[in-house]
Design an enzyme around this catalytic site. Structure first.
Site, PDB file in Angstrom:
ATOM      1  N   GLU A 101     -24.477 -28.241   0.029  1.00 29.48           N
ATOM      2  CA  GLU A 101     -23.632 -28.703  -0.962  1.00 29.48           C
ATOM      3  C   GLU A 101     -24.431 -28.805  -2.409  1.00 29.48           C
ATOM      4  O   GLU A 101     -25.128 -29.715  -2.662  1.00 29.48           O
ATOM      5  CB  GLU A 101     -23.123 -30.191  -0.624  1.00 29.48           C
ATOM      6  CG  GLU A 101     -21.967 -30.738  -1.653  1.00 29.48           C
ATOM      7  CD  GLU A 101     -21.366 -31.883  -1.401  1.00 29.48           C
ATOM      8  OE1 GLU A 101     -20.590 -32.478  -2.203  1.00 29.48           O
ATOM      9  OE2 GLU A 101     -21.795 -32.464  -0.302  1.00 29.48           O
ATOM     10  N   LYS A 231     -20.652 -42.265  18.280  1.00 28.14           N
ATOM     11  CA  LYS A 231     -20.467 -41.139  17.877  1.00 28.14           C
ATOM     12  C   LYS A 231     -19.095 -41.015  17.563  1.00 28.14           C
ATOM     13  O   LYS A 231     -18.411 -39.921  17.432  1.00 28.14           O
ATOM     14  CB  LYS A 231     -20.829 -39.977  18.588  1.00 28.14           C
ATOM     15  CG  LYS A 231     -22.183 -39.672  18.615  1.00 28.14           C
ATOM     16  CD  LYS A 231     -22.547 -38.624  19.613  1.00 28.14           C
ATOM     17  CE  LYS A 231     -24.329 -38.756  19.831  1.00 28.14           C
ATOM     18  NZ  LYS A 231     -24.601 -37.663  20.776  1.00 28.14           N
ATOM     19  N   ASP A 306     -29.735 -37.349  15.333  1.00 27.97           N
ATOM     20  CA  ASP A 306     -28.739 -37.090  16.101  1.00 27.97           C
ATOM     21  C   ASP A 306     -27.651 -36.912  14.984  1.00 27.97           C
ATOM     22  O   ASP A 306     -27.025 -37.591  14.625  1.00 27.97           O
ATOM     23  CB  ASP A 306     -28.442 -37.833  17.129  1.00 27.97           C
ATOM     24  CG  ASP A 306     -27.163 -37.268  18.142  1.00 27.97           C
ATOM     25  OD1 ASP A 306     -26.288 -36.290  17.504  1.00 27.97           O
ATOM     26  OD2 ASP A 306     -26.990 -37.644  19.219  1.00 27.97           O
ATOM     27  N   HIS A 396     -19.932 -30.463 -10.925  1.00 23.05           N
ATOM     28  CA  HIS A 396     -19.760 -29.338 -10.035  1.00 23.05           C
ATOM     29  C   HIS A 396     -19.819 -28.079 -10.475  1.00 23.05           C
ATOM     30  O   HIS A 396     -20.186 -27.008 -10.258  1.00 23.05           O
ATOM     31  CB  HIS A 396     -18.690 -29.512  -8.962  1.00 23.05           C
ATOM     32  CG  HIS A 396     -19.019 -30.716  -8.126  1.00 23.05           C
ATOM     33  ND1 HIS A 396     -19.607 -30.228  -6.719  1.00 23.05           N
ATOM     34  CD2 HIS A 396     -19.155 -31.921  -8.094  1.00 23.05           C
ATOM     35  CE1 HIS A 396     -19.484 -31.153  -5.990  1.00 23.05           C
ATOM     36  NE2 HIS A 396     -19.198 -32.298  -6.755  1.00 23.05           N
TER      37      HIS A 396
END
Length: 402
Positions: A101, A231, A306, A396
């Site tokens: 990104e 999760k 993870d 951006h």
């Protein structure tokens, strides 16, 4: 031993399975190349970039991956120096961030420059725990209540059984123990040392359930019931915490807000209320923040965490207040599962990034947690400043990102 083309042909025909290739080659590295050759047949193109890596995939095959064909590559940028006044992380740090990104590393870097200007951000670990919650099936609510009461009366026996499976894990409590109809949901809460600990607490809880089954005849329907909560976004984890619970804060003099962030303390406070608090509330969000997931994902990918735990790390609350004309700014991350040993931290690139931070190996996870908290503060502060100043779209655009 069959040659590569013969094995691929058998794979195409379905005569052998992907995990059986090693038995045909007798060599793990050759099996990886055969499996990639089969994937190239499936793709109808050469998988050149998947094949270029420096990781020891035969070693990774032992604990980190099945049916390997190569690796993916993610650009890694460096932000910093990040100045922290933590209990474990004291000084300056350069933070490796794996992301595709555009503008993210630049934004975090701007937040880091603010920490330097004010002499560092404060960061502390508030809590530390890892959880596993099985579901027990009984015949009726009456029996379910008996199991709940048995668990509450026999904590010491369950603790001894659980801790017999690990040198590092300690069972702190079993709470809550929830009854829903004829089902019982006990949430086992552990500390796990430098390991993130999910495997550890799963094995430990399983051992404790052996005691319960033997003594009560109860039926453990599943070792994980989703009350863990692992999760997945969860109000329970937002309130109770999971992994490390970390808070970082900073007081920024008005002139530094104006110079570095090109806005005012009042504007940042107003945007935080309207966006992170009210906006999140009307959306039904669990996290009340602007972009924790961005920093968590980039750090997790770089350091071998993870990646699925990004959903937990995205929970948290940002506060912004005007205090004596200056800006008080904080981030609180209640649910930050982290490790500096085991799992993906064993991979060579993860070790490199952990070494940049000075947190590779045992005894470093608390320092790592404070650096993660400080990095989230830097990124969150920078974005909130950009929003308050009306600079987000321009940043951006200037970096060529859509």
């Amino acid at each position: 031993m069959a040659n590569k083309e013969e094995i691929i042909e058998k794979l195409i025909k379905g005569e052998i399975k992907l995990h059986q290739i090693e038995s045909y080659t007798g060599n793990v590295q050759e099996a990886i190349e055969v499996r990639r050759g089969f994937a190239e047949q499936v793709a109808g193109s050469s998988l050149t970039h998947l094949s270029q890596y420096s990781l020891d995939l035969p070693e990774a095959l032992k604990r980190n991956i099945e049916n390997p064909i190569g690796t993916v590559q993610i650009p890694v940028g460096l932000a910093g120096p990040l100045h922290l006044n933590g209990k474990y992380a004291q000084g300056t740090y350069y933070v490796p961030l794996a992301t595709s990104e555009g503008a993210l590393v630049a934004s975090i870097n701007r937040g880091c420059s603010v920490t330097r200007e004010v002499g560092g951000a404060n960061v502390r670990i508030i809590d530390d725990k890892m959880t596993r919650a099985p579901v027990i099936q009984t015949e009726s609510v009456t029996e379910a209540l008996k199991i709940k009461e048995w668990i509450e009366r026999h904590f010491i026996e369950l603790k001894e059984a659980a801790e017999s499976t690990t040198r590092h894990g300690r069972l702190l409590k079993i709470d809550p123990v929830i009854v829903v109809g004829r089902y019982v949901y006990p949430r086992f809460t552990f500390t796990t040392g430098d390991s993130m600990g999910m495997n550890m607490v799963t094995i430990a809880t399983d051992k404790a359930m052996d005691i319960l089954t033997r003594e009560t005849g109860a039926h453990v329907l599943a070792l994980s019931s989703n009350l863990c909560v692992d999760k997945k976004p969860s109000v329970l984890n937002l309130i109770e915490g999971r992994g490390k619970t970390v808070t970082a804060d900073i007081i920024i003099p008005r002139e530094i807000v104006e110079k570095k962030l090109k806005t005012t303390p009042e504007s940042i406070m107003e945007v935080n209320i309207a966006k992170n608090l009210i906006g999140s509330a009307i959306a039904g969000s669990i996290g009340f923040n602007a972009q924790y997931a961005n920093m968590i994902a980039a750090l997790f990918l770089a350091t071998g965490q993870d990646a699925a735990h990004v959903v937990e790390g995205s929970l948290g609350i940002t506060t912004a207040e005007v205090k004596d004309g200056d800006l008080y700014f904080s981030v609180t991350l209640p649910d930050l599962p982290l490790a500096t040993i085991g799992g993906g931290t064993r991979l060579e690139t993860a070790q490199d990034c952990l070494n940049i931070l000075g947190v590779a190996g045992s005894g470093k996870v608390n320092k790592f947690a404070e650096i993660v908290g400080g990095t989230v503060l830097a990124g969150e502060l920078s974005l909130m400043g950009a929003l308050a100043a009306g600079h987000l779209a321009r940043a951006h655009k200037e970096l060529g990102r859509g």
